[in-house]
Design an enzyme around this catalytic site. Structure first.
Site, PDB file in Angstrom:
ATOM      1  CG  HIS A   1      -8.647   6.408  30.427  1.00  9.76           C
ATOM      2  ND1 HIS A   1      -9.050   6.075  29.081  1.00  9.76           N
ATOM      3  CD2 HIS A   1      -7.671   5.748  30.785  1.00  9.76           C
ATOM      4  CE1 HIS A   1      -8.037   5.181  28.760  1.00  9.76           C
ATOM      5  NE2 HIS A   1      -7.383   4.847  29.793  1.00  9.76           N
ATOM      6  CB  CYS A   2     -14.786   5.527  29.483  1.00  8.19           C
ATOM      7  SG  CYS A   2     -15.310   7.289  29.290  1.00  8.19           S
ATOM      8  CB  ALA A   3     -14.297   5.703  24.591  1.00 10.45           C
TER       9      ALA A   3
END
Length: 467
Positions: A27-29
Site C-alpha cells: 500500500h501507499c498513502a
C-alpha cells in the site's frame, strides 16, 4: 472497528478472485496495491461496491484500490492478517518489472522509489525557507522595531542551517537512497555522497557564480556537486551495482577490505571525472526547459502545465517531477512548479465537489465529499479515480479549471519557497506578499472547475439515485 475492516478485507480478497489469485499486497498513502495472477478474475463492479472503496484502476501490473489516507493502512493490516503476502512498494515494483513492464515506466518507478524517501527532508526544508522568508521581511521586522542588520549574525546562521543543509548535502541523501534501492550498502552510499560535496572540492555554487575556480585533473574541471541530483543518482546506481558485482567475485577473506575500498575508489573516479560533468549538464538543461515553459509570455506555460499536470498523476509518473522541483529550488531558491500544480489540484477538488452537490446518490456523495477534503490537502487520487475520472467529464472540467488557474498563476509570477506540500497546506510556502494572490488562484481554479462541472460536466443518472 477492526471487525469492519476485516469484513472489507475479506470482500476485497473475494472480489479480486480469492487469495489464490493474489501474488502480493502493498500500500501507499491512499491505495491498496495488489499484484494478481489473473486480472480477468477480478470483478470490478463488486470491488467498486465495497464499503469505503473510493475507486480502483489497473496500471503497471498492479490492481490499485483507492481507500484514502488512514483507511488503507487498516485494510492492508487486515489483508495481511488473512494470510496475503505483504511486500514493500519497491519489492512490488521489482515484481511488476519482472512481469514485463516497459522500460519507460520502470525508469520512472525507480526514480520515484529513490526520491520519495527524501521528500520529508525537502518538505521540512521548504517550510523552514518559507518561515525564514516571512520573518526576515522588512514589514514583519518593522512591527518589532527591527531590521535585518539588527538581527544577531549567530541567529541568522542558525536559520541558514535549517534552510541550507538539505540542499547542500542533497547528493548524500540521494546516494544513500540509491544504494538502498539498488541493493548496495547504504553507508557506502552516504560515503559516496559526502565525497561528491567534500570540502576539499571547490564549492559548486561558488564555481557557478565565478567566485571560485574549479580543480582541473586530466583536463577535466571538478567542483563539488552541492544540490545536484542526477550526478548523485548515477553515482549511486553505479556504486551499488559495482559493490554487488565485487562481492560475487571477491572471497570472503578479503571482502570486508577490498569491496568497500574498490567501490568507493572507482565510484568516485567515475562520479567526478565522467558521470558528474555529463549528468550535471543534462540536469541544467532539464531545469532550463521546464523553467522556460513556466516563463512563456502571456501565461501560456502555466495554462499548459495547469491543464496537463493531473493527467500525469493518472499515469502515476508525477513523482518524477520532484527531481525538477528539487533542482529548481537548489539553483534559484524558488519553485515554479508548485503554484501551478496546486491550481490543478484545487480544480479536481472543485469538480468532485460539484458532483457531490449535484448527485442524489448517497454512495457518490459519500465518495465525493471526503475526496474533496483529501484533494484540498494535496492528495487527488480519491477525487480523480473515485469520482472525476469515473464520470470522465468532471475530470476534463477539472483539467480546464487547472489550466485557468495555472494561467493566472503564471501571469502573477507566483513561486513557492519550498516543495512537498500543495493546495491548502501549500499556503505555508507563500507567507510573503504572494499569499493573497496564491489564495486567489486556488479559489478561481476550484470555482471554475466547480461551475463547469455543475453546469455541463455531470448529469445524475437514474440508476444512481437509489444508492
Amino acid at each position: 472497528m477492526s471487525d469492519n475492516y476485516e469484513k472489507i478485507a475479506k470482500e476485497v480478497i473475494e472480489a479480486v478472485g480469492g487469495a489464490d489469485n493474489i501474488i502480493s499486497a502493498a500500500h501507499c498513502a491512499t491505495r491498496l496495491r495488489l499484484i494478481l495472477k489473473d486480472r480477468k478474475k477480478a470483478d470490478d463492479k463488486v470491488v467498486e461496491g465495497i464499503d469505503k472503496v473510493k475507486g480502483f484502476f489497473f496500471t503497471s501490473g498492479q490492481y490499485q484500490i483507492i481507500f484514502g489516507t488512514g483507511t488503507v493502512n487498516k485494510v492492508f493490516e487486515q489483508v495481511s492478517v488473512l494470510g496475503i503476502s505483504g511486500t514493500s512498494k519497491s519489492e512490488q515494483s521489482q515484481m511488476v518489472a519482472e512481469q514485463g513492464d516497459n522500460k519507460f515506466k520502470r525508469g520512472i518507478r525507480i526514480f520515484s522509489d529513490i526520491f520519495i524517501p527524501i521528500i520529508p527532508a525537502m518538505v521540512a526544508t521548504g517550510l523552514f525557507m518559507g518561515l525564514r522568508g516571512v520573518l526576515l521581511q522588512e514589514q514583519i521586522l518593522s512591527l518589532f522595531g527591527l531590521t535585518v542588520e539588527s538581527i544577531p549574525s549567530s541567529l541568522l546562521a542558525f536559520t541558514q542551517i535549517l534552510t541550507d543543509t538539505a540542499f547542500a548535502f542533497l547528493p548524500v541523501l540521494i546516494c544513500w537512497s540509491a544504494f538502498k534501492k539498488f541493493g548496495g550498502t547504504p553507508i557506502l552510499g552516504i560515503m559516496v555522497g559526502l565525497m561528491l560535496v567534500s570540502p576539499s572540492l571547490p564549492n559548486g555554487w561558488a564555481v557557478a557564480q565565478g567566485t571560485a575556480e574549479p580543480l582541473i585533473l586530466f583536463g577535466i574541471k571538478m567542483a563539488g556537486y552541492q544540490a545536484s541530483v542526477l550526478p548523485a543518482f548515477f553515482a549511486g546506481l553505479i556504486g551499488a551495482k559495482l559493490e554487488i558485482w565485487l562481492r560475487k567475485r571477491i572471497s570472503d577473506t578479503f571482502d570486508l577490505i577490498l569491496t568497500p575500498f574498490l567501490t568507493l575508489l572507482i565510484t568516485l573516479i567515475c562520479g567526478l571525472l565522467i558521470i558528474g560533468p555529463i549528468a550535471h549538464q543534462i540536469e541544467i538543461s532539464l531545469v532550463y526547459v521546464v523553467t522556460l515553459l513556466f516563463t512563456l509570455p502571456f501565461g501560456i506555460g502555466g495554462l499548459i502545465w495547469g491543464g496537463i499536470s493531473q493527467l500525469i498523476v493518472v499515469t502515476g509518473v508525477h513523482q518524477a517531477l520532484s527531481v525538477v522541483e528539487i533542482q529548481m529550488l537548489a539553483q534559484t531558491k524558488w519553485n515554479l512548479v508548485n503554484p501551478i500544480g496546486s491550481c490543478a489540484i484545487a480544480a479536481q477538488a472543485g469538480a468532485a465537489f460539484a458532483v457531490g452537490m449535484k448527485t442524489k446518490s448517497k454512495k457518490i456523495k459519500a465518495l465525493s465529499f471526503p475526496s474533496v477534503i483529501a484533494a484540498l490537502l494535496g492528495i487527488t487520487e480519491p477525487a480523480i479515480f473515485g469520482v472525476n475520472l469515473r464520470f470522465v467529464k468532471p475530470f476534463i472540467m477539472g483539467l480546464v479549471g487547472g489550466g485557468v488557474g495555472g494561467f493566472l498563476a503564471s501571469l502573477f509570477k507566483l513561486k513557492a519557497t519550498g516543495m512537498g506540500i500543495s493546495a491548502l497546506p501549500g499556503m505555508l510556502l507563500y507567507l510573503n506578499n504572494q499569499f493573497p494572490l496564491y489564495i486567489l488562484v486556488i479559489v478561481i481554479s476550484f470555482g471554475v472547475a466547480f461551475a463547469l462541472t455543475f453546469l455541463f460536466g455531470y448529469k445524475d443518472k437514474e440508476e444512481n439515485k437509489g444508492e
